[in-house]
Design a protein around this motif. Structure first.
Motif, mmCIF file in Angstrom:
data_model
loop_
_atom_site.group_PDB
_atom_site.id
_atom_site.type_symbol
_atom_site.label_atom_id
_atom_site.label_comp_id
_atom_site.label_asym_id
_atom_site.label_seq_id
_atom_site.Cartn_x
_atom_site.Cartn_y
_atom_site.Cartn_z
ATOM 1 N N GLU A 28 -7.808 4.727 17.124
ATOM 2 C CA GLU A 28 -8.745 5.401 18.022
ATOM 3 C C GLU A 28 -8.669 6.931 17.916
ATOM 4 N N ASP A 29 -7.532 7.484 17.533
ATOM 5 C CA ASP A 29 -7.401 8.936 17.394
ATOM 6 C C ASP A 29 -8.214 9.466 16.216
ATOM 7 N N ARG A 30 -8.433 8.624 15.223
ATOM 8 C CA ARG A 30 -9.136 9.070 14.012
ATOM 9 C C ARG A 30 -10.404 8.279 13.722
ATOM 10 N N ARG A 31 -10.684 7.307 14.516
ATOM 11 C CA ARG A 31 -11.767 6.379 14.229
ATOM 12 C C ARG A 31 -13.106 7.081 14.010
ATOM 13 N N GLU A 32 -13.500 7.939 14.951
ATOM 14 C CA GLU A 32 -14.817 8.578 14.836
ATOM 15 C C GLU A 32 -14.933 9.409 13.573
ATOM 16 N N GLY A 33 -13.849 10.119 13.228
ATOM 17 C CA GLY A 33 -13.873 10.924 12.002
ATOM 18 C C GLY A 33 -13.980 10.057 10.765
ATOM 19 N N TYR A 34 -13.193 9.001 10.733
ATOM 20 C CA TYR A 34 -13.246 8.082 9.579
ATOM 21 C C TYR A 34 -14.638 7.482 9.418
ATOM 22 N N LEU A 35 -15.211 7.007 10.532
ATOM 23 C CA LEU A 35 -16.516 6.347 10.462
ATOM 24 C C LEU A 35 -17.618 7.316 10.049
ATOM 25 N N ALA A 63 0.821 -1.213 0.000
ATOM 26 C CA ALA A 63 0.000 0.000 0.000
ATOM 27 C C ALA A 63 0.857 1.267 0.000
ATOM 28 N N LYS A 64 0.336 2.292 -0.671
ATOM 29 C CA LYS A 64 0.995 3.602 -0.680
ATOM 30 C C LYS A 64 0.280 4.607 0.227
ATOM 31 N N SER A 65 -0.904 4.235 0.692
ATOM 32 C CA SER A 65 -1.614 5.035 1.699
ATOM 33 C C SER A 65 -2.522 4.093 2.471
ATOM 34 N N VAL A 66 -2.834 4.480 3.713
ATOM 35 C CA VAL A 66 -3.550 3.567 4.613
ATOM 36 C C VAL A 66 -4.625 4.301 5.392
ATOM 37 N N ILE A 67 -5.803 3.687 5.485
ATOM 38 C CA ILE A 67 -6.863 4.120 6.393
ATOM 39 C C ILE A 67 -7.090 2.988 7.385
ATOM 40 N N GLU A 68 -6.864 3.259 8.666
ATOM 41 C CA GLU A 68 -7.037 2.238 9.706
ATOM 42 C C GLU A 68 -8.247 2.622 10.560
ATOM 43 N N PHE A 69 -9.327 1.877 10.386
ATOM 44 C CA PHE A 69 -10.567 2.222 11.072
ATOM 45 C C PHE A 69 -10.511 1.958 12.576
ATOM 46 N N GLN A 70 -9.489 1.272 13.042
ATOM 47 C CA GLN A 70 -9.366 1.054 14.486
ATOM 48 C C GLN A 70 -8.287 1.934 15.107
ATOM 49 N N GLU A 93 -9.860 8.990 -1.679
ATOM 50 C CA GLU A 93 -8.834 9.896 -2.207
ATOM 51 C C GLU A 93 -7.509 9.660 -1.487
ATOM 52 N N GLY A 94 -6.464 9.410 -2.265
ATOM 53 C CA GLY A 94 -5.154 9.132 -1.685
ATOM 54 C C GLY A 94 -4.336 8.278 -2.625
ATOM 55 N N ALA A 95 -3.050 8.146 -2.319
ATOM 56 C CA ALA A 95 -2.154 7.377 -3.180
ATOM 57 C C ALA A 95 -2.615 5.924 -3.267
ATOM 58 N N LYS A 96 -2.488 5.361 -4.451
ATOM 59 C CA LYS A 96 -2.920 3.988 -4.709
ATOM 60 C C LYS A 96 -1.708 3.067 -4.880
ATOM 61 N N PRO A 97 -1.837 1.821 -4.426
ATOM 62 C CA PRO A 97 -2.988 1.185 -3.792
ATOM 63 C C PRO A 97 -3.250 1.772 -2.399
ATOM 64 N N ARG A 98 -4.519 1.924 -2.081
ATOM 65 C CA ARG A 98 -4.937 2.479 -0.800
ATOM 66 C C ARG A 98 -5.502 1.348 0.045
ATOM 67 N N LEU A 99 -4.972 1.189 1.239
ATOM 68 C CA LEU A 99 -5.369 0.108 2.127
ATOM 69 C C LEU A 99 -6.428 0.571 3.112
ATOM 70 N N PHE A 100 -7.490 -0.226 3.224
ATOM 71 C CA PHE A 100 -8.520 -0.008 4.235
ATOM 72 C C PHE A 100 -8.481 -1.184 5.204
ATOM 73 N N ASP A 101 -7.906 -0.930 6.381
ATOM 74 C CA ASP A 101 -7.784 -1.984 7.389
ATOM 75 C C ASP A 101 -9.004 -1.968 8.307
ATOM 76 N N GLU A 102 -9.490 -3.163 8.632
ATOM 77 C CA GLU A 102 -10.737 -3.326 9.402
ATOM 78 C C GLU A 102 -11.902 -2.652 8.670
#
Length: 425
Positions: free
Chosen positions: A49-56, A40-47, A68-77
């Motif tokens: 905790e500092d960013r979880r509420e905003g992401y969700l 991955a070249k960018s990552v979104i980690e839904f767990q 939006e972000g560098a590809k491949p973009r990883l979505f964890d959890e």
């Protein structure tokens, strides 16, 4: 911590070159997220905790913004934000580009998505580490080289002794356990996975409350019957001796373990051999990693000083795990052969091009002759069938006895004897 290369790395590369997105599945702790982060070249980690509420919040109201972000973009959890699936599917449709997204996540949630993602989001299953990936197989024997050039095999030597094999079985192929240097501490990972599976994950996977004590008893019975042709009623009776346990409850609990990638039964190979031989067609009981069985049974390395019979079945489980991993690189599958007369091949390794190997798995040297005789007899049955059959069956390309011994060689009858700790993809 230095990343240990995985055989699945090259499979992920290939899938990203063909599909718009790849979702990596597999049991907890097998290394899905770590492997995905290497690509991955960018990552979104839904767990996080500092960013979880905003992401969700964004994922719920306008999930396309998170794409939006560098590809491949990883979505964890990603299961924590199920709308991401549809957004990713639409993005792949709109852009018609490959290698854009990777999805990973815990198997403790069953998410109902409105679209399957067929031909857009490809699934990739991961396993725990093989002996080659954990550094315990020296990798001097390539499965593919054996198929391509069997005449080039001139013997091999394993560096893993019996104590090392026993430890690998008890510890398992869990990356976090492999990275623990103290042998006794490394065994704690599989034990914790067993406890968490029974206490928490088996109920969270689909929101159905299940009794942890019953689940533990089920896994103990399953483990006692690992790599055997035990009928479901045998396990039901075993569990029912302690807890009320019906057939419907059995399938309910086994379904949860399947969703968690804990069970990994081996299907039967049923060639149309024209004989009176009746071939067993029911799956052979197995788990994704033999360490789960060790944890469920509450035993450890010292136990096997007095029980080589159980060790033999667990060794078979380890070998099947590794064969699945090594052959996955080539689109391979693993099955077994067994008829009512006791003639068997513990594993039949099939490649996607039609080639296959008959394999017997024998822990020690004393059983090698018996294993080789089984393989030669199956080959003989196939040849007899092909004499007057309308549709012939391909003869095995390789006959292999996989062992826990030190030396590998080719017998005069053409059967290869190969230690498991020399194999690789």
């Amino acid at each position: 911590m230095v990343y240990r290369p995985r055989i699945v790395d090259s499979i992920l590369d290939r899938k990203l070159s063909v599909f718009g997105a790849v979702v990596i599945t597999g049991p907890k702790g097998c290394g899905k997220t770590t492997t995905a982060k290497q690509k991955a070249k960018s990552v979104i980690e839904f767990q996080d905790e500092d960013r979880r509420e905003g992401y969700l919040s964004v994922a719920s109201e306008m999930p396309s913004k998170l794409l939006e972000g560098a590809k491949p973009r990883l979505f964890d959890e990603w299961q924590d934000a199920p709308k991401m699936w549809g957004a990713i599917r639409k993005s792949v449709d709109d852009t018609q580009k490959t290698g854009q997204y990777i999805l990973t996540g815990s198997t403790s949630k069953d998410v109902d998505v409105p679209h399957t993602g067929t031909m857009r989001i490809s699934k990739l299953q991961m396993y725990p580490m093989s002996l080659f990936e954990s550094g315990e197989s020296n990798g001097t024997v390539s499965i593919m080289d054996l198929f391509d050039n069997p005449g080039g095999f001139d013997g091999c030597h394993s560096d893993l002794d019996m104590d090392g094999i026993i430890h690998a079985i008890c510890r398992g192929g869990w990356p976090s356990a492999v990275n623990i240097h103290k042998a006794s501490d490394s065994l704690m990972i599989a034990k914790d996975l067993f406890e968490q599976t029974c206490e928490v994950d088996s109920s969270k996977v689909d929101g159905v409350k299940r009794n942890p004590l019953v689940m533990k008893q089920l896994l103990r019975s399953y483990s006692r019957n690992i790599c055997q042709l035990a009928e479901n009623k045998t396990i039901i009776t075993d569990v029912n001796a302690k807890y009320p346990f019906s057939e419907s409850t059995y399938y309910n609990y086994i379904g949860a373990l399947s969703k968690l990638y804990i069970t990994a039964d081996v299907d039967a190979w049923c060639p149309a051999i024209r004989s009176k031989t009746v071939i067993r067609a029911s799956p052979k009981k197995n788990l994704i990693d033999p360490s789960i069985a060790v944890a469920a049974l509450g035993i450890g390395p010292k136990y096997f000083n007095s029980d080589f019979n159980t060790l033999g079945f667990l060794f078979e489980s380890l070998c099947i795990r590794d064969l699945k991993i090594y052959s996955s690189k080539y689109g391979g599958t693993v099955s077994y052969y067994h008829d009512r007369y006791g003639l068997e091949a513990d594993a039949v390794l099939h490649l996607s091009d039609g080639r296959y190997a008959l394999c017997e798995i024998k822990l020690g040297q004393k059983d090698v002759d018996e294993g080789a005789a089984h393989l030669l007899k199956i080959e003989s049955l196939i040849r007899e069938n092909n004499v007057d059959a309308r549709i012939s069956i391909r003869e095995p390309d390789l006959k292999i006895v996989i062992t826990g011994t030190e030396y590998g060689y080719r017998r005069d009858d053409g059967v290869f004897v190969i230690p498991i700790a020399t194999l690789r993809d």
